[in-house]
Design a protein around this motif. Structure first.
Motif, PDB file in Angstrom:
ATOM      1  N   GLU A  54      15.966  20.023  12.953  1.00  0.00           N
ATOM      2  CA  GLU A  54      16.614  19.043  13.822  1.00  0.00           C
ATOM      3  C   GLU A  54      16.661  19.518  15.265  1.00  0.00           C
ATOM      4  O   GLU A  54      16.572  18.725  16.198  1.00  0.00           O
ATOM      5  N   ARG A  55      16.827  20.830  15.476  1.00  0.00           N
ATOM      6  CA  ARG A  55      16.828  21.363  16.842  1.00  0.00           C
ATOM      7  C   ARG A  55      15.417  21.445  17.409  1.00  0.00           C
ATOM      8  O   ARG A  55      15.233  21.505  18.625  1.00  0.00           O
ATOM      9  N   ALA A  56      14.425  21.462  16.526  1.00  0.00           N
ATOM     10  CA  ALA A  56      13.043  21.584  16.981  1.00  0.00           C
ATOM     11  C   ALA A  56      12.154  20.694  16.130  1.00  0.00           C
ATOM     12  O   ALA A  56      11.321  21.165  15.354  1.00  0.00           O
ATOM     13  N   PRO A  57      12.321  19.386  16.255  1.00  0.00           N
ATOM     14  CA  PRO A  57      11.473  18.484  15.472  1.00  0.00           C
ATOM     15  C   PRO A  57      10.040  18.512  15.980  1.00  0.00           C
ATOM     16  O   PRO A  57       9.801  18.661  17.181  1.00  0.00           O
ATOM     17  N   ILE A  58       9.095  18.419  15.079  1.00  0.00           N
ATOM     18  CA  ILE A  58       7.691  18.403  15.473  1.00  0.00           C
ATOM     19  C   ILE A  58       7.090  17.064  15.093  1.00  0.00           C
ATOM     20  O   ILE A  58       7.573  16.366  14.190  1.00  0.00           O
ATOM     21  N   THR A  59       6.033  16.687  15.749  1.00  0.00           N
ATOM     22  CA  THR A  59       5.362  15.414  15.484  1.00  0.00           C
ATOM     23  C   THR A  59       3.933  15.614  15.010  1.00  0.00           C
ATOM     24  O   THR A  59       3.241  14.635  14.753  1.00  0.00           O
ATOM     25  N   ALA A  80      20.525  18.394   1.399  1.00  0.00           N
ATOM     26  CA  ALA A  80      20.108  17.023   1.680  1.00  0.00           C
ATOM     27  C   ALA A  80      19.085  16.572   0.656  1.00  0.00           C
ATOM     28  O   ALA A  80      18.483  17.374  -0.065  1.00  0.00           O
ATOM     29  N   ASN A  81      18.910  15.275   0.603  1.00  0.00           N
ATOM     30  CA  ASN A  81      17.828  14.672  -0.160  1.00  0.00           C
ATOM     31  C   ASN A  81      16.817  14.127   0.831  1.00  0.00           C
ATOM     32  O   ASN A  81      17.173  13.389   1.759  1.00  0.00           O
ATOM     33  N   VAL A  82      15.560  14.486   0.660  1.00  0.00           N
ATOM     34  CA  VAL A  82      14.498  14.078   1.583  1.00  0.00           C
ATOM     35  C   VAL A  82      13.632  13.035   0.888  1.00  0.00           C
ATOM     36  O   VAL A  82      13.189  13.227  -0.262  1.00  0.00           O
ATOM     37  N   ARG A  83      13.395  11.938   1.546  1.00  0.00           N
ATOM     38  CA  ARG A  83      12.464  10.910   1.065  1.00  0.00           C
ATOM     39  C   ARG A  83      11.241  10.933   1.965  1.00  0.00           C
ATOM     40  O   ARG A  83      11.361  10.880   3.200  1.00  0.00           O
ATOM     41  N   PHE A  84      10.071  11.048   1.360  1.00  0.00           N
ATOM     42  CA  PHE A  84       8.862  11.155   2.172  1.00  0.00           C
ATOM     43  C   PHE A  84       7.732  10.343   1.536  1.00  0.00           C
ATOM     44  O   PHE A  84       7.719  10.063   0.327  1.00  0.00           O
ATOM     45  N   GLY A  85       6.789   9.964   2.385  1.00  0.00           N
ATOM     46  CA  GLY A  85       5.594   9.247   1.964  1.00  0.00           C
ATOM     47  C   GLY A  85       4.471   9.531   2.939  1.00  0.00           C
ATOM     48  O   GLY A  85       4.624  10.337   3.876  1.00  0.00           O
ATOM     49  N   PHE A  86       3.339   8.828   2.749  1.00  0.00           N
ATOM     50  CA  PHE A  86       2.164   9.134   3.562  1.00  0.00           C
ATOM     51  C   PHE A  86       1.582   7.853   4.138  1.00  0.00           C
ATOM     52  O   PHE A  86       1.589   6.785   3.491  1.00  0.00           O
ATOM     53  N   ASP A  87       1.122   7.948   5.373  1.00  0.00           N
ATOM     54  CA  ASP A  87       0.358   6.875   6.011  1.00  0.00           C
ATOM     55  C   ASP A  87       1.057   5.523   5.914  1.00  0.00           C
ATOM     56  O   ASP A  87       0.523   4.537   5.378  1.00  0.00           O
ATOM     57  N   GLY A  88       2.303   5.498   6.437  1.00  0.00           N
ATOM     58  CA  GLY A  88       3.062   4.246   6.425  1.00  0.00           C
ATOM     59  C   GLY A  88       3.856   4.067   5.167  1.00  0.00           C
ATOM     60  O   GLY A  88       3.918   2.955   4.611  1.00  0.00           O
ATOM     61  N   TRP A  89       4.436   5.157   4.691  1.00  0.00           N
ATOM     62  CA  TRP A  89       5.350   5.148   3.540  1.00  0.00           C
ATOM     63  C   TRP A  89       4.639   4.740   2.246  1.00  0.00           C
ATOM     64  O   TRP A  89       5.186   4.016   1.413  1.00  0.00           O
ATOM     65  N   ARG A 107      -4.288  11.980   8.893  1.00  0.00           N
ATOM     66  CA  ARG A 107      -3.280  11.514   7.972  1.00  0.00           C
ATOM     67  C   ARG A 107      -1.882  11.676   8.586  1.00  0.00           C
ATOM     68  O   ARG A 107      -1.667  12.482   9.492  1.00  0.00           O
ATOM     69  N   LYS A 108      -0.926  10.929   8.051  1.00  0.00           N
ATOM     70  CA  LYS A 108       0.430  10.985   8.576  1.00  0.00           C
ATOM     71  C   LYS A 108       1.422  11.150   7.433  1.00  0.00           C
ATOM     72  O   LYS A 108       1.246  10.575   6.354  1.00  0.00           O
ATOM     73  N   LEU A 109       2.463  11.933   7.704  1.00  0.00           N
ATOM     74  CA  LEU A 109       3.566  12.102   6.761  1.00  0.00           C
ATOM     75  C   LEU A 109       4.788  11.412   7.344  1.00  0.00           C
ATOM     76  O   LEU A 109       5.167  11.671   8.496  1.00  0.00           O
ATOM     77  N   ASP A 110       5.421  10.540   6.568  1.00  0.00           N
ATOM     78  CA  ASP A 110       6.653   9.872   6.979  1.00  0.00           C
ATOM     79  C   ASP A 110       7.799  10.438   6.146  1.00  0.00           C
ATOM     80  O   ASP A 110       7.642  10.675   4.943  1.00  0.00           O
ATOM     81  N   PHE A 111       8.946  10.652   6.789  1.00  0.00           N
ATOM     82  CA  PHE A 111      10.088  11.116   6.006  1.00  0.00           C
ATOM     83  C   PHE A 111      11.399  10.773   6.694  1.00  0.00           C
ATOM     84  O   PHE A 111      11.456  10.507   7.900  1.00  0.00           O
ATOM     85  N   ASP A 171      13.337   7.212  10.896  1.00  0.00           N
ATOM     86  CA  ASP A 171      12.128   7.590  10.174  1.00  0.00           C
ATOM     87  C   ASP A 171      11.316   8.527  11.061  1.00  0.00           C
ATOM     88  O   ASP A 171      10.984   8.185  12.208  1.00  0.00           O
ATOM     89  N   TYR A 172      11.018   9.686  10.535  1.00  0.00           N
ATOM     90  CA  TYR A 172      10.239  10.678  11.274  1.00  0.00           C
ATOM     91  C   TYR A 172       8.794  10.630  10.803  1.00  0.00           C
ATOM     92  O   TYR A 172       8.504  10.323   9.632  1.00  0.00           O
ATOM     93  N   GLN A 173       7.887  10.956  11.703  1.00  0.00           N
ATOM     94  CA  GLN A 173       6.466  10.939  11.357  1.00  0.00           C
ATOM     95  C   GLN A 173       5.778  12.161  11.942  1.00  0.00           C
ATOM     96  O   GLN A 173       6.011  12.536  13.093  1.00  0.00           O
ATOM     97  N   ILE A 174       4.967  12.784  11.113  1.00  0.00           N
ATOM     98  CA  ILE A 174       4.196  13.964  11.536  1.00  0.00           C
ATOM     99  C   ILE A 174       2.730  13.675  11.266  1.00  0.00           C
ATOM    100  O   ILE A 174       2.350  13.311  10.145  1.00  0.00           O
ATOM    101  N   GLN A 175       1.924  13.847  12.286  1.00  0.00           N
ATOM    102  CA  GLN A 175       0.492  13.570  12.165  1.00  0.00           C
ATOM    103  C   GLN A 175      -0.279  14.859  11.951  1.00  0.00           C
ATOM    104  O   GLN A 175       0.014  15.894  12.577  1.00  0.00           O
ATOM    105  N   VAL A 176      -1.258  14.810  11.083  1.00  0.00           N
ATOM    106  CA  VAL A 176      -2.120  15.963  10.826  1.00  0.00           C
ATOM    107  C   VAL A 176      -3.253  15.935  11.855  1.00  0.00           C
ATOM    108  O   VAL A 176      -3.964  14.923  11.996  1.00  0.00           O
ATOM    109  N   LYS A 177      -3.392  17.033  12.566  1.00  0.00           N
ATOM    110  CA  LYS A 177      -4.410  17.131  13.602  1.00  0.00           C
ATOM    111  C   LYS A 177      -5.434  18.195  13.229  1.00  0.00           C
ATOM    112  O   LYS A 177      -5.145  19.090  12.429  1.00  0.00           O
TER     113      LYS A 177
END
Length: 793
Positions: A708-713, A729-738, A767-771, A785-791
């Motif tokens: 949370e102090r250092a979120p990455i995209t 916490a409970n984390v809910r995540f999915g890929f490429d638009g949930w 690809r993208k990870l949504d969580f 909703d947070y999103q991290i892109q694979v580069k």
């Protein structure tokens, strides 16, 4: 006596006049430290006299100065410090016992100065030779409790001996004197108000001592006492005038030479127990050996006796002649303290370095970090957060453990709490090491990464693995966060890029943040420079700690920029400013820093550059000689040296000490470590575990970390993802638009975080990870909703 207070004595305001604070400083005078019985005493030699004596239990100044006048009673008189024809030498190398000789066509005044060992007192052997008509006079200006206001001074008969004493609240000072037969030595004496009725004014107006006032105060006061041509003085400190006088007189009843010999013996014994290996100094020139011994002496004398392991940054107040201030550098900074501990380790003083670790353990806060600075007893003064001050104690613990020097001190809990604080609050720090700017700084990051690696071995397996993951990830992102390329500065100097002074925290994800103005606060008007145009020397720590090669293109480019923009060539050698457009230093006219000014070169940074030269395989000796050349005549290394046109009336000459702190203990520590580093062919304080893990090579991190102090995209293809949260916490995540949504709980980690590792290593670039997440129990979802892109990697 400072230059400002001289003016007050020659026609200044009446005593107690409002708006005229008493003036004093120690930054422009020689300072020598002495270990006393239960505490420590420091004195300075300004113009060859004793100045600013500190009662060490509180680390605030107790006198402004103790000086001498020589006069014949018929109109001739000289305040000897104004002659500036004196020599200062140690009675033995590296031992805080001093001989000062003032020379005049009519006389020589020799002062030998030693501490009274078991007592809070200072001894001064006085010998006047030459014209038999001359007599010496001692002139004492109290500054009790760190202030010249509300001091009371008296000339008294104490047990049949004349004593000069003063008090203010719980502080007292007494000056006593004896002849060779230990009988009382003071003749006539007087107490007066500074600038009106003090002894200096008497001589200035009448050419002789004509006043004999028995008391003065409350106010800014001074005392004068007539002496025989040979006498021994004792300056004692206590919680009452009687206790100070008792300490002074009892110190005088041991012959001066016997006290001196015992002092020399104690220090010689310490050096025989704690000394550099012979090969460290074998090829050093005499000037460097002398500076090494003086620097070692300064560090040992800085050690507090009431709180073993505590050391203030400097027993001086920068530009103290312009303000009435108790604090100055009379505070403990964890950073400076650990730097000094490293130097003590370098000379084999492992017991003393261990005491520093024990002191740090005792003053660590519950959440794992340390106060920005504090009084010796641990009471906080400034409460800012600097992550390097949380990381450096971990490195000290590891260094002691490597040398099997912990002596039973447990370090696992201290290390775990410190590293927990770092990962929960990093990588951006609320303040950099110069205590000025928040954001991402290469020095701070280097120290934190090193601490995570060095401290990992002392933690449970789960915390160890997570600490190393953080270290690897932050190390892999250093250039993304703190380096710029193809800027106007880079093009101007033909370099591929460079590390910025501080990158805003927003640069963790948004490189455009580097183009925004980053405030420089020590200017009357902010220069308005974007972060990408601000440059400093902190990047050298990356090489020193083995995170980057000295020939790394960005390091080489940064070095070239430092030499072009920050280096100052002095008559003694090069010295570097902290950063571009620094405002911490005297104004151009030589007037004192008053919140704004112009930054000046720091000998400390010459030492840091010398460590870089070692990494390059070069001999740092020219830079070591430069540091020694920039020291005061007595070997005290200052915080800053002057780099403008000479201003004789202010005592400012290029390459010579300014009104900044002197001695700066950190600079002396840097010099000591530099001697060891030269002999080793590597930085003495480079953590071995860090070198074994990275060997100065850039390496990809197997995991990316979202906090949370250092979120990455974004994360690099092939890397796994760690989501690290502050609570379960409970984390809910999915890929490429949930798509392919899943829920997973975090797992508590001994490092104080709750983590979820998601296997993203097989995700292709693009690809993208949504969580999102919700804290347990029962809290709502984060609502974001947070999103991290694979580069591409």
């Amino acid at each position: 006596m400072t230059r400002a207070s001289v003016a007050a004595r020659t026609g200044g305001p009446a005593p107690g006049a409002p708006g005229i604070p008493p003036t004093w400083c120690s930054s422009d005078k020689e300072m020598v430290g002495c270990s006393l019985g239960q505490s420590r005493l420091w004195f300075t030699i300004g113009g060859g006299i004793v100045n600013e004596v500190y009662y060490p239990r509180v680390d605030i100044p107790q006198i402004r100065d103790l000086g001498f006048i020589v006069a014949d009673g018929r109109g001739f008189w000289v305040e000897v410090k104004r002659l500036w024809r004196h020599t200062v030498e140690l009675l033995a190398p590296g031992i805080p016992a001093v001989r000062v000789v003032h020379r005049h066509p009519r006389f020589e005044l020799t002062l030998r100065i030693v501490p009274a060992l078991e007592r809070d007192a200072l001894l001064i052997d006085v010998l006047l030779t030459g014209d038999e008509s001359l007599r010496p006079y001692a002139l004492l200006a109290p500054h009790l409790g760190g202030t010249g206001t509300n001091n009371r001074a008296e000339v008294v008969d104490y047990g049949g001996r004349r004593v000069l004493w003063a008090e203010q609240g719980p502080f007292a000072v007494a000056l006593a004197a004896v002849k060779e037969d230990q009988g009382g030595a003071f003749g006539r004496a007087s107490a007066g108000y500074v600038g009106a009725s003090d002894g200096w004014q008497d001589f200035d107006r009448n050419g002789a001592m004509t006043w004999e006032y028995c008391s003065a105060g409350p106010g800014n006061v001074a005392l004068l006492g007539e002496l025989p041509r040979a006498a021994v003085l004792a300056l004692g400190f206590g919680s009452s005038t009687e206790s100070a006088a008792t300490l002074a007189l009892s110190a005088l009843f041991e012959p001066f030479d016997r006290t001196r010999d015992r002092l020399l013996g104690q220090w010689t014994q310490w050096y025989s127990r704690s000394s550099l290996p012979a090969e460290y100094t074998r090829s050093l020139p005499a000037v460097c050996i002398d500076q090494l011994l003086i620097s070692t002496m300064v560090l040992r004398a800085h050690q507090d006796k009431t709180y073993p392991g505590a050391m203030v940054a400097s027993l001086s107040i920068p530009w103290g002649n312009t303000k009435d201030e108790r604090e100055g550098y009379h505070l403990v900074w964890p950073r400076d303290l650990v730097e000094c501990a490293g130097a003590l380790l370098a000379v084999g003083a492992t017991r003393e370095a261990g005491n520093i670790l024990r002191y740090l353990r005792a003053t660590q806060l519950a959440d794992g970090h340390w106060n920005q600075n504090q009084w010796l007893g641990g009471k906080p003064y400034w409460t800012g957060v600097q992550l390097d001050e949380t990381a450096l104690p971990v490195l000290l613990a590891a260094a002691l453990a490597e040398r099997d020097a912990l002596e039973g001190t447990e370090i696992a809990d201290t290390v775990r709490r410190a590293l927990s604080y770092i990962v929960r609050n990093g990588p951006a720090s609320d303040q950099d090491r110069w205590e000025e700017t928040s954001g991402l700084n290469t020095f701070t990051l280097a120290v934190c990464i090193a601490a995570l690696v060095a401290g990992a071995q002392y933690m449970p397996a789960d915390a160890r693995d997570l600490a190393l993951d953080f270290a690897d990830y932050w190390n892999s992102r250093l250039e993304d966060w703190t380096a710029v390329r193809d800027t106007p500065l880079a093009r101007q100097f033909g370099i591929p890029g460079y590390y910025v002074r501080v990158a805003p925290a927003q640069a963790l994800n948004d490189r455009s943040a580097l183009c925004k103005v980053l405030s420089i606060k020590n200017h009357a008007m902010d220069p308005g420079l974007p972060a990408a145009a601000q440059f400093g020397v902190d990047f050298l720590q990356l090489v020193r700690f083995g995170l980057r090669r000295p020939d790394d293109p960005l390091i080489v480019g940064s070095v070239r920029l430092a030499d072009a923009l920050l280096k100052v060539d002095t008559p003694y050698g090069p010295c570097w400013r902290r950063y571009l457009d620094d405002g911490y230093g005297e104004h151009d006219d030589g007037s004192a820093f008053d919140g704004i000014g112009r930054g000046r070169p720091w000998p400390l940074l010459t030492g840091e550059r010398a460590h870089y030269e070692i990494a390059c395989g070069n001999d740092p000796l020219p830079l070591m000689q430069a540091m020694a050349g920039m020291a005061s005549p007595g070997g005290m290394l200052p915080e800053q040296v002057w780099d403008g046109d000479p201003i004789p009336q202010r005592g400012l000459k290029i390459g010579r000490p300014t009104g900044s702190a002197m001695p700066l203990a950190w600079t002396h520590a840097e010099y000591v470590k530099l001697v060891a580093s030269r002999a080793l062919g590597r930085a003495f304080d480079r953590p071995e575990s860090v070198w074994q893990r990275y060997r100065a090579e850039r390496r990809k991190a197997p995991c990316a970390i979202w906090c949370e102090r250092a979120p990455i995209t974004a994360l690099a293809a092939g890397a796994s993802l760690i989501i690290a949260l502050r609570a379960a916490a409970n984390v809910r995540f999915g890929f490429d638009g949930w798509q392919d949504v899943a829920d997973a709980p975090t797992v508590p980690n001994s490092l104080g975080l709750h983590v979820l590792r998601i296997d993203t290593a097989r995700l292709a670039a693009g690809r993208k990870l949504d969580f999102t997440f919700r804290y347990l129990p029962g809290e709502r979802w984060a609502g974001v909703d947070y999103q991290i892109q694979v580069k591409p990697s």
